[in-house]
Structure formats: C-alpha cells, structure tokens
Design a protein around this motif. Structure first.
Motif, mmCIF file in Angstrom:
data_model
loop_
_atom_site.group_PDB
_atom_site.id
_atom_site.type_symbol
_atom_site.label_atom_id
_atom_site.label_comp_id
_atom_site.label_asym_id
_atom_site.label_seq_id
_atom_site.Cartn_x
_atom_site.Cartn_y
_atom_site.Cartn_z
ATOM 1 N N HIS A 1 0.842 -1.213 0.000
ATOM 2 C CA HIS A 1 0.000 0.000 0.000
ATOM 3 C C HIS A 1 0.870 1.253 0.000
ATOM 4 N N MET A 2 1.891 1.253 0.836
ATOM 5 C CA MET A 2 2.746 2.431 0.964
ATOM 6 C C MET A 2 3.623 2.663 -0.260
ATOM 7 N N GLY A 3 3.725 1.678 -1.126
ATOM 8 C CA GLY A 3 4.488 1.831 -2.349
ATOM 9 C C GLY A 3 3.652 2.177 -3.571
ATOM 10 N N LYS A 4 2.344 2.203 -3.395
ATOM 11 C CA LYS A 4 1.442 2.460 -4.531
ATOM 12 C C LYS A 4 1.439 3.928 -4.932
ATOM 13 N N ALA A 5 1.066 4.175 -6.170
ATOM 14 C CA ALA A 5 1.063 5.533 -6.723
ATOM 15 C C ALA A 5 0.134 6.465 -5.943
ATOM 16 N N HIS A 6 -1.041 5.973 -5.529
ATOM 17 C CA HIS A 6 -1.964 6.859 -4.815
ATOM 18 C C HIS A 6 -1.430 7.267 -3.437
ATOM 19 N N PHE A 7 -0.657 6.389 -2.810
ATOM 20 C CA PHE A 7 -0.065 6.746 -1.519
ATOM 21 C C PHE A 7 1.066 7.758 -1.718
ATOM 22 N N LYS A 8 1.868 7.558 -2.739
ATOM 23 C CA LYS A 8 2.953 8.498 -3.029
ATOM 24 C C LYS A 8 2.401 9.869 -3.434
ATOM 25 N N ALA A 9 1.288 9.866 -4.189
ATOM 26 C CA ALA A 9 0.641 11.129 -4.569
ATOM 27 C C ALA A 9 0.129 11.859 -3.321
ATOM 28 N N PHE A 10 -0.405 11.101 -2.382
ATOM 29 C CA PHE A 10 -0.869 11.666 -1.115
ATOM 30 C C PHE A 10 0.293 12.324 -0.361
ATOM 31 N N GLN A 11 1.415 11.626 -0.291
ATOM 32 C CA GLN A 11 2.578 12.183 0.392
ATOM 33 C C GLN A 11 3.041 13.485 -0.270
ATOM 34 N N MET A 12 3.065 13.494 -1.579
ATOM 35 C CA MET A 12 3.486 14.703 -2.301
ATOM 36 C C MET A 12 2.488 15.837 -2.096
ATOM 37 N N ALA A 13 1.190 15.500 -2.115
ATOM 38 C CA ALA A 13 0.154 16.525 -1.953
ATOM 39 C C ALA A 13 0.231 17.193 -0.582
ATOM 40 N N LEU A 14 0.678 16.460 0.432
ATOM 41 C CA LEU A 14 0.731 17.023 1.787
ATOM 42 C C LEU A 14 2.108 17.543 2.191
ATOM 43 N N GLU A 15 3.076 17.432 1.296
ATOM 44 C CA GLU A 15 4.427 17.896 1.621
ATOM 45 C C GLU A 15 4.409 19.373 2.019
ATOM 46 N N GLY A 16 4.910 19.662 3.209
ATOM 47 C CA GLY A 16 4.957 21.028 3.710
ATOM 48 C C GLY A 16 3.655 21.535 4.292
ATOM 49 N N LYS A 17 2.619 20.710 4.298
ATOM 50 C CA LYS A 17 1.291 21.138 4.758
ATOM 51 C C LYS A 17 0.893 20.516 6.098
ATOM 52 N N VAL A 18 1.746 19.666 6.637
ATOM 53 C CA VAL A 18 1.434 18.949 7.868
ATOM 54 C C VAL A 18 2.192 19.561 9.035
ATOM 55 N N GLU A 19 1.450 19.893 10.081
ATOM 56 C CA GLU A 19 2.069 20.437 11.286
ATOM 57 C C GLU A 19 2.702 19.334 12.129
ATOM 58 N N SER A 20 1.981 18.231 12.277
ATOM 59 C CA SER A 20 2.522 17.108 13.048
ATOM 60 C C SER A 20 1.898 15.809 12.555
ATOM 61 N N MET A 21 2.632 14.710 12.796
ATOM 62 C CA MET A 21 2.128 13.402 12.392
ATOM 63 C C MET A 21 2.722 12.343 13.305
ATOM 64 N N SER A 22 1.888 11.352 13.645
ATOM 65 C CA SER A 22 2.388 10.200 14.387
ATOM 66 C C SER A 22 1.734 8.949 13.812
ATOM 67 N N ILE A 23 2.512 7.883 13.795
ATOM 68 C CA ILE A 23 2.020 6.604 13.270
ATOM 69 C C ILE A 23 2.312 5.525 14.302
ATOM 70 N N GLN A 24 1.270 4.812 14.676
ATOM 71 C CA GLN A 24 1.414 3.696 15.592
ATOM 72 C C GLN A 24 1.048 2.405 14.864
ATOM 73 N N LYS A 25 1.862 1.393 14.999
ATOM 74 C CA LYS A 25 1.543 0.046 14.506
ATOM 75 C C LYS A 25 1.200 -0.794 15.720
ATOM 76 N N LEU A 26 0.064 -1.419 15.664
ATOM 77 C CA LEU A 26 -0.433 -2.184 16.794
ATOM 78 C C LEU A 26 -0.735 -3.608 16.377
ATOM 79 N N GLU A 27 -0.700 -4.483 17.353
ATOM 80 C CA GLU A 27 -1.120 -5.869 17.136
ATOM 81 C C GLU A 27 -2.258 -6.147 18.106
#
Length: 97
Positions: free
Chosen positions: A68-94
């Motif tokens: 998913h993280m390697g797909k074009a739509h995810f990369k487009a999302f990252q580019m679209a938000l570049e410089g527009k995010v104040e903060s971000m956190s990612i948690q991986k849970l089981e």
C-alpha cells in the motif's frame, strides 16, 4: 491470523485545511478501491483538536501494508501534503484481545 493495525494521526497547518482534507479523502477512496489486504481504512476527524485527522487501518499483513505504501496513490498523497502537515504520528499495533 494476526492483523496489523495502524493508527495514523496528522494535523494540517491552518493554511492547508481544505487542500489537505481533499488529499485525505482521495487517499481513503483510492485505498478502498485499489489495495488488497485492506480490512479497514477509516478516516476520522478529531473533535477536540482543529485540523487533526486519524486513519484507523487494519491490514492482513505487513507485506500488504508495505505494498500500500508503495502504490502511486499513496505516493501522490505524500506529495500533496508535503509542507502542509504540522505534526504526524504513526502507531503500529497488534490486536491481542
């Protein structure tokens, strides 16, 4: 089967609220249409913090999450938000119970 659960929280800079929200919606839609192994991919808005959004995701495996993280739509999302995010956190849970 042990699913991978991801909780991704991001706060958009005030000047980018509308464009950022459009990018979030586009990612949500594309992920549901194009990504296999996606059990859950829900977008939430924080009711107490302005411009803060939370994705709650469930994936069948780490490999499918990585795909998913390697797909074009995810990369487009990252580019679209570049410089527009104040903060971000990612948690991986089981999930254990």
């Amino acid at each position: 089967m042990k699913y991978v659960v991801v909780v991704a929280t991001l706060t958009l800079k005030d000047a980018y609220t509308e464009v950022g929200f459009e990018a979030l919606k586009a990612l949500h839609t594309a992920t549901h249409k194009e990504d296999k192994g996606c059990v859950q991919y829900d977008l939430h808005k924080d009711t107490e913090k302005a411009n803060t959004y939370v994705f709650v995701e469930t994936w069948e495996s780490e490999a499918l999450l990585a795909e998913h993280m390697g797909k074009a739509h995810f990369k487009a999302f990252q580019m679209a938000l570049e410089g527009k995010v104040e903060s971000m956190s990612i948690q991986k849970l089981e999930k254990i119970l």
